[in-house]
Design a protein around this motif. Structure first.
Motif, PDB file in Angstrom:
ATOM      1  N   ASP A 187       1.336  -1.160  -0.515  1.00 31.07           N
ATOM      2  CA  ASP A 187      -0.105   0.165  -0.145  1.00 31.07           C
ATOM      3  C   ASP A 187       0.564   1.473  -0.152  1.00 31.07           C
ATOM      4  OD1 ASP A 187      -2.206  -1.559   0.006  1.00 31.07           O
ATOM      5  OD2 ASP A 187      -2.823  -1.651   2.032  1.00 31.07           O
ATOM      6  N   PHE A 188       2.397   0.897   0.594  1.00 27.50           N
ATOM      7  CA  PHE A 188       2.814   2.275   0.961  1.00 27.50           C
ATOM      8  C   PHE A 188       3.254   2.992  -0.723  1.00 27.50           C
ATOM      9  CE2 PHE A 188       2.968   0.941   4.954  1.00 27.50           C
ATOM     10  CZ  PHE A 188       2.728   2.142   5.555  1.00 27.50           C
ATOM     11  N   PHE A 189       3.874   2.323  -1.657  1.00 28.28           N
ATOM     12  CA  PHE A 189       4.612   2.288  -3.439  1.00 28.28           C
ATOM     13  C   PHE A 189       3.346   2.720  -3.686  1.00 28.28           C
ATOM     14  CE2 PHE A 189       6.232  -1.256  -1.300  1.00 28.28           C
ATOM     15  CZ  PHE A 189       7.972  -0.554  -1.070  1.00 28.28           C
ATOM     16  N   ALA A 190       1.908   3.062  -3.428  1.00 33.12           N
ATOM     17  CA  ALA A 190       0.554   3.979  -4.074  1.00 33.12           C
ATOM     18  C   ALA A 190       0.645   5.191  -3.339  1.00 33.12           C
ATOM     19  CB  ALA A 190      -0.428   2.993  -4.513  1.00 33.12           C
ATOM     20  N   MET A 191       2.042   5.317  -2.268  1.00 33.43           N
ATOM     21  CA  MET A 191       0.917   6.946  -2.135  1.00 33.43           C
ATOM     22  C   MET A 191       2.305   7.808  -2.393  1.00 33.43           C
ATOM     23  SD  MET A 191       0.719   5.563   2.095  1.00 33.43           S
ATOM     24  CE  MET A 191      -0.739   4.505   2.724  1.00 33.43           C
ATOM     25  N   ASN A 192       2.020   9.378  -2.422  1.00 34.25           N
ATOM     26  CA  ASN A 192       2.704  10.399  -2.472  1.00 34.25           C
ATOM     27  C   ASN A 192       2.920  10.651  -0.841  1.00 34.25           C
ATOM     28  OD1 ASN A 192       0.488  11.725  -1.371  1.00 34.25           O
ATOM     29  ND2 ASN A 192       0.244  13.029  -3.369  1.00 34.25           N
ATOM     30  N   GLU A 193       3.884  11.592  -0.516  1.00 33.71           N
ATOM     31  CA  GLU A 193       4.579  12.186   0.629  1.00 33.71           C
ATOM     32  C   GLU A 193       3.050  12.760   1.223  1.00 33.71           C
ATOM     33  OE1 GLU A 193       8.329  14.166   2.708  1.00 33.71           O
ATOM     34  OE2 GLU A 193       7.693  14.613   0.298  1.00 33.71           O
ATOM     35  N   ALA A 194       2.343  13.538   1.079  1.00 35.30           N
ATOM     36  CA  ALA A 194       1.520  13.912   1.344  1.00 35.30           C
ATOM     37  C   ALA A 194       0.631  12.525   2.286  1.00 35.30           C
ATOM     38  CB  ALA A 194       0.184  14.939   0.606  1.00 35.30           C
ATOM     39  N   ALA A 195      -0.153  11.698   1.415  1.00 40.11           N
ATOM     40  CA  ALA A 195      -0.745  10.701   1.548  1.00 40.11           C
ATOM     41  C   ALA A 195       0.049   9.869   2.963  1.00 40.11           C
ATOM     42  CB  ALA A 195      -1.372   9.909   0.547  1.00 40.11           C
ATOM     43  N   LEU A 196       1.129   9.803   2.200  1.00 39.49           N
ATOM     44  CA  LEU A 196       3.016   8.956   3.859  1.00 39.49           C
ATOM     45  C   LEU A 196       1.711   9.583   5.171  1.00 39.49           C
ATOM     46  CD1 LEU A 196       4.418   6.918   4.718  1.00 39.49           C
ATOM     47  CD2 LEU A 196       5.756   8.612   3.973  1.00 39.49           C
ATOM     48  N   THR A 197       2.117  11.071   4.992  1.00 40.80           N
ATOM     49  CA  THR A 197       1.598  11.685   6.109  1.00 40.80           C
ATOM     50  C   THR A 197       0.619  11.376   7.410  1.00 40.80           C
ATOM     51  OG1 THR A 197       3.231  13.620   5.644  1.00 40.80           O
ATOM     52  CG2 THR A 197       1.745  13.794   7.250  1.00 40.80           C
ATOM     53  N   GLU A 198      -0.515  11.675   6.422  1.00 42.30           N
ATOM     54  CA  GLU A 198      -1.715  11.372   6.618  1.00 42.30           C
ATOM     55  C   GLU A 198      -1.695  10.337   7.584  1.00 42.30           C
ATOM     56  OE1 GLU A 198      -6.393  11.507   4.996  1.00 42.30           O
ATOM     57  OE2 GLU A 198      -4.831  11.852   3.872  1.00 42.30           O
ATOM     58  N   THR A 199      -0.798   8.984   6.262  1.00 38.73           N
ATOM     59  CA  THR A 199      -0.909   7.697   6.915  1.00 38.73           C
ATOM     60  C   THR A 199      -0.987   7.344   8.294  1.00 38.73           C
ATOM     61  OG1 THR A 199      -1.655   6.600   5.023  1.00 38.73           O
ATOM     62  CG2 THR A 199      -1.023   4.856   6.214  1.00 38.73           C
ATOM     63  N   ILE A 200       0.349   7.448   8.076  1.00 39.27           N
ATOM     64  CA  ILE A 200       1.258   6.972   9.744  1.00 39.27           C
ATOM     65  C   ILE A 200       1.659   8.659  10.649  1.00 39.27           C
ATOM     66  CG2 ILE A 200       2.202   4.580   8.599  1.00 39.27           C
ATOM     67  CD1 ILE A 200       4.998   5.987   8.095  1.00 39.27           C
ATOM     68  N   GLY A 201       2.173   9.352  10.069  1.00 41.99           N
ATOM     69  CA  GLY A 201       2.091  10.650  10.868  1.00 41.99           C
ATOM     70  C   GLY A 201       3.063  11.018  10.153  1.00 41.99           C
ATOM     71  N   ALA A 202       3.052  12.590  11.109  1.00 48.77           N
ATOM     72  CA  ALA A 202       4.766  13.039  10.503  1.00 48.77           C
ATOM     73  C   ALA A 202       5.917  12.785  10.720  1.00 48.77           C
ATOM     74  CB  ALA A 202       4.360  14.900  10.560  1.00 48.77           C
ATOM     75  N   PRO A 203       6.980  12.181   9.656  1.00 45.91           N
ATOM     76  CA  PRO A 203       8.404  11.973  10.036  1.00 45.91           C
ATOM     77  C   PRO A 203       8.679  13.065  10.963  1.00 45.91           C
ATOM     78  CG  PRO A 203       8.652  13.317   7.943  1.00 45.91           C
ATOM     79  CD  PRO A 203       6.888  12.792   8.415  1.00 45.91           C
ATOM     80  N   TYR A 204       9.874  12.305  12.121  1.00 46.95           N
ATOM     81  CA  TYR A 204      10.761  13.696  13.174  1.00 46.95           C
ATOM     82  C   TYR A 204      11.746  14.247  12.304  1.00 46.95           C
ATOM     83  CZ  TYR A 204      14.593   9.735  13.955  1.00 46.95           C
ATOM     84  OH  TYR A 204      15.289   8.805  13.420  1.00 46.95           O
ATOM     85  N   GLY A 205      12.329  14.046  10.886  1.00 46.78           N
ATOM     86  CA  GLY A 205      13.044  13.998  10.516  1.00 46.78           C
ATOM     87  C   GLY A 205      12.927  14.299   9.205  1.00 46.78           C
ATOM     88  N   ARG A 206      13.566  14.865   7.981  1.00 44.71           N
ATOM     89  CA  ARG A 206      13.656  14.796   6.712  1.00 44.71           C
ATOM     90  C   ARG A 206      14.568  15.634   5.668  1.00 44.71           C
ATOM     91  NH1 ARG A 206      11.850  17.044   1.825  1.00 44.71           N
ATOM     92  NH2 ARG A 206      10.842  16.096   0.372  1.00 44.71           N
ATOM     93  N   GLU A 207      15.695  15.147   4.858  1.00 44.46           N
ATOM     94  CA  GLU A 207      16.512  15.142   4.278  1.00 44.46           C
ATOM     95  C   GLU A 207      15.912  15.154   2.591  1.00 44.46           C
ATOM     96  OE1 GLU A 207      19.646  16.493   4.955  1.00 44.46           O
ATOM     97  OE2 GLU A 207      18.931  16.656   7.516  1.00 44.46           O
ATOM     98  N   THR A 208      17.027  15.774   1.469  1.00 45.61           N
ATOM     99  CA  THR A 208      16.918  15.369   0.285  1.00 45.61           C
ATOM    100  C   THR A 208      18.797  15.114  -0.260  1.00 45.61           C
ATOM    101  OG1 THR A 208      16.896  17.855  -0.266  1.00 45.61           O
ATOM    102  CG2 THR A 208      15.178  16.851   0.657  1.00 45.61           C
TER     103      THR A 208
END
Length: 394
Positions: free
Chosen positions: A297-318
């Protein structure tokens, strides 16, 4: 453990607030310019001879952070300070001159008639009718012109009869084929239409790919260069753009980078492993409590859907290709605003745990790669015993 892998592990273990404080002290210490070896000693009170002696400034460090950490010169220096962040933050840093702290803004990486030739029918030329040069007289006119026959002697009658019979016999023999032909059906010569030309076959250009054959491969901005554009992992596939000497240029979703030939392979075997077998293994052997959803299911998500599903990450890098969203238990690799991979950190899994999956696609002393039709499952083994597992949608 490769320095880039240590950086990913540290970002999973050190919260964003602590990293920001550390970066501020580094900028204050570097000031207008200072040797990285000297700066490390001043910030930690310890020496490390393996660090580069290049002189860098606070502005250089800020540009490095904002540019996706591409310069390999800063990488070991920054990782070493992250490992000693407790000591650095508890020790008063040397401040040659105050500078304004820049807030790094993370930009999300958003993402062929053939003409039929109709043969012209051959024009059939009609045979012209015979037109007599003079008009044919009527029967009455012909009757007037016939003179009465003169009486002949009997001998002449016999000779004339014989001559008539001979003429009739000879004429019949000679003319029979022509008369017979009049009663035979005429044969019409059929003109065969030429076969239509076959439609040209347009062949799609062959696309060549390479796969990384070792763990943690530096993809640089130019052949034999030191500026790291992206750090790839074993099993990553890239399209070839160009070749030069012992390097190949590969496509990185809008930009390109160079990689040494001894770190890649063009021969990538396949294994008879089903998607369900691979996913069942991951569900059974990995800690998925922090995910809470089925892995596909996760591979069908964009970043917004990911955050909505399991919450915001505690860190983000690029970096130049991906964004990384860190959670307690692992992190997500996001490519073109789509979940591309899931990483489980600190798994402590041994190589033997993968035996149930059979023979790997590729194996090195510190990595394993298994693949099904849709997914790639990889094990990365660190020098300190820590292991990381990555599930990627191909």
């Amino acid at each position: 453990m490769h320095v880039s892998e240590r950086l990913l592990q540290l970002y999973a273990d050190v919260d964003a607030s602590t990293r920001t404080k550390l970066q501020t002290l580094i900028k204050q210490n570097l000031g207008d310019g200072k040797s990285l070896t000297v700066s490390f000693e001043e910030l930690t009170g310890a020496t490390k001879a393996s660090l580069p002696t290049d002189e860098k400034s606070a502005a250089d460090f800020t540009a490095w952070i904002k540019g996706g950490k591409k310069d390999a010169t800063f990488l070991p220096y920054y990782v070493s300070l992250l490992e000693k962040h407790d000591r650095v933050l508890n020790k008063e840093a040397t401040v040659p001159q105050p500078i304004k702290v820049d807030k790094t803004v993370v930009n999300e990486t958003t993402a062929d008639a053939a003409s039929e030739k109709t043969p012209q029918s051959a024009a059939q030329t009609q045979k012209p009718r015979y037109v007599p040069e003079t008009s044919v007289p009527s029967r009455a006119e012909r009757a007037k012109r016939i003179e009465p026959a003169r009486p002949r002697k009997k001998k002449g009658k016999w000779l004339g009869g014989l001559l008539l019979v001979a003429v009739l016999l000879g004429g019949g023999y000679i003319g029979y084929p022509y008369v017979a032909a009049l009663f035979e059906p005429s044969e019409t010569t059929e003109v065969e239409a030429p076969a239509p030309e076959p439609e040209p076959v347009v062949e799609a250009p062959e696309t060549n790919y390479v796969w990384l054959a070792t763990k943690n491969v530096n993809l640089v901005s130019e052949p034999n260069g030191t500026t790291v554009t992206y750090i790839g992992d074993i099993g990553d596939r890239y399209e070839i753009v160009n070749e030069q000497d012992d390097h190949v240029e590969v496509d990185l979703d809008g930009t390109t980078a160079w990689v040494a030939l001894d770190a890649v392979t063009t021969d990538w075997p396949s294994r008879d492993l089903t998607d369900s077998t691979l996913l069942d293994w991951a569900e059974t052997n990995l800690d998925n409590a922090w995910l809470g959803e089925a892995l596909p299911d996760f591979f069908a998500m964009n970043e917004a859907a990911l955050t909505e599903t399991i919450g915001a990450p505690y860190g983000r890098e690029t970096d130049a290709l991906n964004a990384y969203a860190f959670y307690n238990g692992g992190f997500f690799v996001i490519q073109d605003d789509q979940v591309h991979a899931i990483d489980w950190t600190n798994t402590q899994l041994a190589r033997e745990a993968f035996d149930a999956l059979g023979e790997p696609v590729i194996e090195t002393s510190d990595a394993l790669v298994y693949e099904s039709e849709t997914y790639s499952l990889r094990l990365f083994i660190g020098t300190n015993g820590q292991t990381r597992v990555r599930l990627t949608e191909k």
